[in-house]
Design an enzyme around this catalytic site. Structure first.
Site, short mmCIF file in Angstrom:
data_model
loop_
_atom_site.label_atom_id
_atom_site.label_comp_id
_atom_site.label_asym_id
_atom_site.label_seq_id
_atom_site.Cartn_x
_atom_site.Cartn_y
_atom_site.Cartn_z
N CYS A 115 0.81 -1.23 0.00
CA CYS A 115 0.00 0.00 0.00
C CYS A 115 0.84 1.27 0.00
O CYS A 115 0.32 2.36 -0.25
CB CYS A 115 -0.95 -0.01 1.18
SG CYS A 115 -1.90 -1.52 1.27
N HIS A 255 -3.52 6.98 3.43
CA HIS A 255 -3.90 5.64 2.96
C HIS A 255 -5.24 5.28 3.59
O HIS A 255 -5.45 5.47 4.79
CB HIS A 255 -2.81 4.64 3.37
CG HIS A 255 -3.14 3.22 3.04
ND1 HIS A 255 -3.80 2.86 1.89
CD2 HIS A 255 -2.91 2.06 3.72
CE1 HIS A 255 -3.95 1.55 1.86
NE2 HIS A 255 -3.42 1.04 2.95
N ASN A 285 -9.94 -0.62 1.17
CA ASN A 285 -8.49 -0.48 1.01
C ASN A 285 -8.10 -0.96 -0.39
O ASN A 285 -8.17 -2.15 -0.67
CB ASN A 285 -7.80 -1.32 2.10
CG ASN A 285 -6.29 -1.25 2.03
OD1 ASN A 285 -5.72 -0.77 1.04
ND2 ASN A 285 -5.64 -1.74 3.07
#
Ligand code: ACO
Length: 334
Positions: A115, A255, A285
């Site tokens: 990520c 994020h 996500n």
């Protein structure tokens, strides 16, 4: 420190059409909208269907960034793709995108930093342009987590979604550097907290296959603890390194992994809601695509006004994490 200043030229995105709500998930899992919403902030996620995959989304996001930058594929000198669960390891996703957009002059390669991938790509792109050898760099982050989560593991699969996003960097002709600072970190000693293995099988003459399909496994509690301990310090260090304080920042684009983590950062920075970009409710996500997708949407919806100073931060498998401060120029992506 940059030798050549960098301009952020454009941002693109690609999102699958299919949407899976929390209520939809109750058809295959012992879960509820209430559990998922209150623990994570996620209400729905987009997932690939049919022939869609990380490469097709990456191509779409790359094409949009080219269009917005008014560039052709042949203008691109380097393509860096951040993909932690690509459609193929080789040819690399970057080479597939190169072919699809006609970037015949480009060097193309993939990186894996989960990520945090787009922040790592940003640092690579900046360094390549700063060195003076390359001018236009296309960064693409693309992940189709829905193909690799274990849809029986309710503690993990509900968190993820699919998307791609892209950023084009170029050498700034006016001498103004849009990338004020980037700080990146890695710690392999806690890598076991999130894993996706490509273990493969030994030769059948040695022993019979024992492997099932490779899936993402995660110790969510440990990831959570690690992130709340490390990310705030990384952010403060990044600000410190560029001689800025939280009050100098116009927007936080974090994020999108868990709304509670975002809320904690917001409190630490003492930011009001209108300074924090949140779209986890819509997408879950989306790994490496998460930060640039939120940036894209912040601009698209008008929540992010330009010119502005934006703090980006991310964390992911590895573990990897980092923060960056960037300038968004007046009219970016319009
Ligand atoms: N629905 C209902 N119940 C569930 C679900 C679900 N989907 N998932 C787990 N539960 C249950 C558990 O079984 C447990 O039940 P028990 O108490 O009877 O054993 C209970 O809910 C609590 O589970 P916890 O794991 O303690 O829940 P927690 O509050 O820690 O939240 C979560 C879990 C949301 C995963 C949280 O830990 C988190 O967000 N961690 C960070 C994960 C993350 O950010 N990952 C991104 C990594 S980035 C990358 O690179 C991939």
């Amino acid at each position: 420190m940059s030798f050549k200043p960098i301009q952020i030229l454009s941002i693109g995105k690609a999102v699958p059409k299919a949407v899976i709500t929390n209520d939809d998930l109750t058809k295959i899992l012992d879960t509820s909208d209430e559990w998922i919403s209150t623990r994570t902030g996620i209400k729905q996620r987009h997932v690939a269907s049919g022939d869609e995959n990380a490469t097709t989304f990456g191509i779409e996001a790359a094409k949009e960034a080219l269009l917005k930058a008014n560039l052709k594929g042949s203008d691109i000198d380097v393509i860096v793709v951040a993909a932690s669960n690509p459609f193929s390891v080789y040819p690399s996703t970057a080479c597939c995108i190169q072919e699809a957009i006609g970037a015949k002059n480009a060097v193309a390669f993939d990186i894996t930093a989960a990520c945090t991938g787009m922040l790592y790509a940003l640092e690579i792109g900046r360094s390549l342009i700063s060195g003076g050898k390359y001018k236009n760099v296309l960064l693409v982050a693309t992940d189709t987590n829905s193909k690799f989560v274990d849809w029986k593991d309710r503690a993990t699969c509900v968190l993820f979604g699919d998307a791609a996003a892209s950023i084009i960097l170029t050498e700034a002709s006016d001498g103004v550097d849009d990338i004020l600072g980037i700080n990146l970190y890695s710690d392999g000693s806690v890598g076991k907290n999130i894993e996706m293995n490509f273990k493969g099988d030994n030769c059948p003459l040695v022993e019979p296959s024992t492997l099932g399909k490779n899936k993402i496994t995660m110790n969510g509690k440990e990831v959570y603890k690690f992130v709340v301990q490390t990310l705030p310090d990384a952010i403060m260090k990044c600000l410190d390194d560029v001689n800025l304080q939280p009050k100098d920042i116009d927007y936080l684009v974090p994020h999108q992994a868990n709304y509670r983590i975002i809320e904690g950062l917001q409190h630490r920075l003492e930011f009001l809601d209108d300074k924090v970009i949140v779209n986890i409710d819509k997408y879950g996500n989306t790994s490496a695509a998460s930060v640039p997708l939120a940036l894209y949407e912040g601009l698209e919806t008008g929540k992010i006004k330009t010119p502005s100073k934006v703090l980006l931060c991310a964390f992911g498998a590895g573990m990897t994490w980092g923060a960056a401060v960037v300038n968004l120029r007046e009219g970016l992506n319009k």
